[in-house]
Write an enzyme that holds these catalytic residues in place. Sequence first.
Site, mmCIF file in Angstrom:
data_model
loop_
_atom_site.group_PDB
_atom_site.id
_atom_site.type_symbol
_atom_site.label_atom_id
_atom_site.label_comp_id
_atom_site.label_asym_id
_atom_site.label_seq_id
_atom_site.Cartn_x
_atom_site.Cartn_y
_atom_site.Cartn_z
ATOM 1 N N GLN A 291 0.841 -1.206 0.000
ATOM 2 C CA GLN A 291 0.000 0.000 0.000
ATOM 3 C C GLN A 291 0.873 1.252 0.000
ATOM 4 O O GLN A 291 1.565 1.528 0.985
ATOM 5 C CB GLN A 291 -0.862 -0.010 1.279
ATOM 6 C CG GLN A 291 -1.736 1.209 1.458
ATOM 7 C CD GLN A 291 -2.407 1.211 2.827
ATOM 8 O OE1 GLN A 291 -1.833 0.765 3.808
ATOM 9 N NE2 GLN A 291 -3.631 1.697 2.899
ATOM 10 N N GLY A 292 0.821 2.021 -1.059
ATOM 11 C CA GLY A 292 1.620 3.247 -1.146
ATOM 12 C C GLY A 292 0.771 4.463 -0.860
ATOM 13 O O GLY A 292 0.403 5.201 -1.782
ATOM 14 N N TYR A 293 0.455 4.665 0.392
ATOM 15 C CA TYR A 293 -0.333 5.839 0.806
ATOM 16 C C TYR A 293 0.575 6.892 1.449
ATOM 17 O O TYR A 293 0.727 7.984 0.945
ATOM 18 C CB TYR A 293 -1.418 5.414 1.815
ATOM 19 C CG TYR A 293 -2.748 4.983 1.223
ATOM 20 C CD1 TYR A 293 -2.824 4.317 0.003
ATOM 21 C CD2 TYR A 293 -3.941 5.216 1.908
ATOM 22 C CE1 TYR A 293 -4.043 3.912 -0.512
ATOM 23 C CE2 TYR A 293 -5.175 4.816 1.398
ATOM 24 C CZ TYR A 293 -5.219 4.175 0.186
ATOM 25 O OH TYR A 293 -6.440 3.780 -0.319
ATOM 26 N N SER A 294 1.207 6.535 2.603
ATOM 27 C CA SER A 294 1.937 7.534 3.406
ATOM 28 C C SER A 294 3.179 8.046 2.696
ATOM 29 O O SER A 294 3.857 7.306 1.981
ATOM 30 C CB SER A 294 2.372 6.920 4.731
ATOM 31 O OG SER A 294 1.292 6.328 5.372
ATOM 32 N N SER B 206 4.493 -1.130 4.191
ATOM 33 C CA SER B 206 4.685 -2.465 4.770
ATOM 34 C C SER B 206 4.984 -3.489 3.683
ATOM 35 O O SER B 206 4.253 -3.579 2.692
ATOM 36 C CB SER B 206 3.425 -2.911 5.519
ATOM 37 O OG SER B 206 3.160 -2.045 6.588
ATOM 38 N N GLU C 9 -9.701 -1.159 5.392
ATOM 39 C CA GLU C 9 -8.473 -1.374 6.166
ATOM 40 C C GLU C 9 -8.804 -1.238 7.661
ATOM 41 O O GLU C 9 -8.352 -2.031 8.483
ATOM 42 C CB GLU C 9 -7.407 -0.342 5.759
ATOM 43 C CG GLU C 9 -6.112 -0.510 6.553
ATOM 44 C CD GLU C 9 -5.007 0.459 6.138
ATOM 45 O OE1 GLU C 9 -5.254 1.382 5.348
ATOM 46 O OE2 GLU C 9 -3.878 0.277 6.634
ATOM 47 N N GLU D 92 -6.062 9.323 17.394
ATOM 48 C CA GLU D 92 -6.521 10.718 17.497
ATOM 49 C C GLU D 92 -7.324 11.093 16.248
ATOM 50 O O GLU D 92 -8.371 11.732 16.319
ATOM 51 C CB GLU D 92 -5.320 11.683 17.633
ATOM 52 C CG GLU D 92 -4.557 11.576 18.933
ATOM 53 C CD GLU D 92 -3.539 10.433 18.934
ATOM 54 O OE1 GLU D 92 -3.424 9.718 17.914
ATOM 55 O OE2 GLU D 92 -2.873 10.237 19.971
HETATM 56 C C1 FAD Z 1 2.723 -0.961 11.605
HETATM 57 C C2 FAD Z 1 2.453 0.099 10.584
HETATM 58 C C3 FAD Z 1 2.251 -0.261 9.274
HETATM 59 C C4 FAD Z 1 2.021 0.727 8.304
HETATM 60 N N1 FAD Z 1 1.876 0.335 7.006
HETATM 61 C C5 FAD Z 1 1.679 1.258 6.052
HETATM 62 C C6 FAD Z 1 1.578 0.862 4.683
HETATM 63 O O1 FAD Z 1 1.673 -0.318 4.334
HETATM 64 N N2 FAD Z 1 1.401 1.822 3.761
HETATM 65 C C7 FAD Z 1 1.290 3.135 4.075
HETATM 66 O O2 FAD Z 1 1.080 3.931 3.169
HETATM 67 N N3 FAD Z 1 1.395 3.554 5.350
HETATM 68 C C8 FAD Z 1 1.602 2.650 6.350
HETATM 69 N N4 FAD Z 1 1.739 3.051 7.665
HETATM 70 C C9 FAD Z 1 1.752 4.490 7.974
HETATM 71 C C10 FAD Z 1 0.532 4.982 8.736
HETATM 72 O O3 FAD Z 1 -0.606 4.960 7.942
HETATM 73 C C11 FAD Z 1 0.876 6.381 9.269
HETATM 74 O O4 FAD Z 1 1.930 6.216 10.205
HETATM 75 C C12 FAD Z 1 -0.297 7.047 9.931
HETATM 76 O O5 FAD Z 1 -1.262 7.402 8.986
HETATM 77 C C13 FAD Z 1 0.101 8.285 10.729
HETATM 78 O O6 FAD Z 1 0.824 9.189 9.954
HETATM 79 P P1 FAD Z 1 2.244 9.754 10.421
HETATM 80 O O7 FAD Z 1 3.085 8.592 10.869
HETATM 81 O O8 FAD Z 1 2.749 10.646 9.340
HETATM 82 O O9 FAD Z 1 1.937 10.609 11.740
HETATM 83 P P2 FAD Z 1 1.538 12.142 11.798
HETATM 84 O O10 FAD Z 1 0.433 12.409 10.849
HETATM 85 O O11 FAD Z 1 2.771 12.974 11.685
HETATM 86 O O12 FAD Z 1 0.962 12.235 13.276
HETATM 87 C C14 FAD Z 1 1.791 12.452 14.412
HETATM 88 C C15 FAD Z 1 0.891 12.610 15.623
HETATM 89 O O13 FAD Z 1 0.029 13.767 15.453
HETATM 90 C C16 FAD Z 1 -1.334 13.370 15.619
HETATM 91 N N5 FAD Z 1 -2.201 14.109 14.690
HETATM 92 C C17 FAD Z 1 -1.931 14.388 13.390
HETATM 93 N N6 FAD Z 1 -2.985 15.066 12.848
HETATM 94 C C18 FAD Z 1 -3.923 15.179 13.826
HETATM 95 C C19 FAD Z 1 -5.234 15.738 13.891
HETATM 96 N N7 FAD Z 1 -5.798 16.340 12.833
HETATM 97 N N8 FAD Z 1 -5.909 15.666 15.067
HETATM 98 C C20 FAD Z 1 -5.350 15.083 16.160
HETATM 99 N N9 FAD Z 1 -4.114 14.526 16.154
HETATM 100 C C21 FAD Z 1 -3.418 14.572 15.012
HETATM 101 C C22 FAD Z 1 -1.361 11.894 15.281
HETATM 102 O O14 FAD Z 1 -2.462 11.236 15.874
HETATM 103 C C23 FAD Z 1 -0.035 11.413 15.849
HETATM 104 O O15 FAD Z 1 -0.153 11.125 17.214
HETATM 105 C C24 FAD Z 1 1.967 2.108 8.661
HETATM 106 C C25 FAD Z 1 2.157 2.465 10.004
HETATM 107 C C26 FAD Z 1 2.410 1.483 10.956
HETATM 108 C C27 FAD Z 1 2.630 1.905 12.379
#
Ligand code: FAD
Length: 385
Positions: free
Chosen positions: A131-134, A166, A248, A369
Amino acid sequence: MSDLDTFRADTRAWLEANCPAEMRTPMRSEDDACWGGRHFAFQSEAQERWMRLMGEKGWTVPDWPAAYGGGGLTPAETKVLKEEMRSIGARSPLSSFGISMLGPALLKYGTEEQKNRFLPEIARGEIRWCQGYSEPGAGSDLAGLQTKCEDNGDHWLVNGQKVWTSYADKADWIFCLVRTSTESKHGGISFLLFDMESEGVSTKPILLISGYSPFCETFFDNVKVPKDQVVGDVNKGWDVAKYLLGHEREMISGMGLGSGSARTLAQSLGAIDDPVLAADVALFDVDAIAFAAMSEHFIDQLKAGEAHPAMPSMMKYAGTELNKKRHELTMAAGGSDALEWDSERSHGGKAAREWLRTKANSIEGGTSEVQLGIVAKHILRLPGA
Ligand SMILES: Cc1cc2nc3c(=O)[nH]c(=O)nc-3n(C[C@H](O)[C@H](O)[C@H](O)COP(=O)(O)OP(=O)(O)OC[C@H]3O[C@@H](n4cnc5c(N)ncnc54)[C@H](O)[C@@H]3O)c2cc1C
């Protein structure tokens, strides 16, 4: 005998005859999961046979249409199959992002050609997806993504970077969000599928403190993608992305049900001397039973297309909190022995590793959150829901 009773009897007999004994034992670690795909190294002949037999029957995706490699079962039959598998402790034949995420999105938004091309391969475990989202600057604010996708006449040209992808280094194909227009944040995103072996795609594993490396940084350098590999309309990929995220989140919420065993936590932990811990475990089991009932209701509504839009986020939040609590109680009951990390006796630190893994449940698929924010927006009818 009702039709459903007959189906149950036939299913039980088929499982009895075809589910290998080794596939009726609990998984020892994440490494026991079967992912399928072009390069997957099966752990055993039994694991390969179990995936193949279930795939041939369409029972890796029992409720998908038979025309696309599914089992064509009704919701009631699907539940019976799951109950019968649970009753013999059968492992899931296939763990697959294709099944839990891409498949539902293709069924709703894919062209007939895309469905015929990809769904049967997913059902048979022949193709592994990532999955290429983040992206480095776009996680919770996913629509802020920057990966550039240009229309180059007879193909798309993709440049950019993804992160936390992942198993990208093990996947065959990627479903990817890309920016096809900068005119509107949400209205300039497209949902693209492409082969990870395409020229210009590279991955770099991210090593975790646990010693595992489940995710990667993924780079796209002038990747050419055929025009017919966009799912849904160009610039309308945000709708596909959100629909997929609902599935998901449903899948992740399922972790709240535990490992699939029908046993309660109290039963699996056995006698507990500490009365405070025993009371906490009893309270947990009450919550877990309520969650299981709620989850069944939610999945029925989701499959019927009647789920409230806040439900996937609500269930994801509740399920991940429950799963974290389950593993905290298991660790508490295990005492200092449960902290053993690398011994044979602890199966390579199984309990501790599983406990630590649950912490990621409230980040992956959107953080807790963010889920609470989505629920509030829908329930309170705030703008941006
Ligand atoms: C085990 C695991 C597997 C994953 N696999 C994939 C994958 O296969 N493909 C993929 O694309 N991604 C994947 N991810 C990424 C995951 O989707 C992101 O980590 C997640 O969406 C959070 O984004 P971020 O890490 O950039 O955190 P950030 O967005 O930087 O958030 C940091 C903190 O700020 C808080 N925050 C941010 N915005 C708000 C808001 N509006 N209100 C309140 N709080 C807020 C968050 O809750 C968090 O605590 C994976 C993550 C994990 C842990």
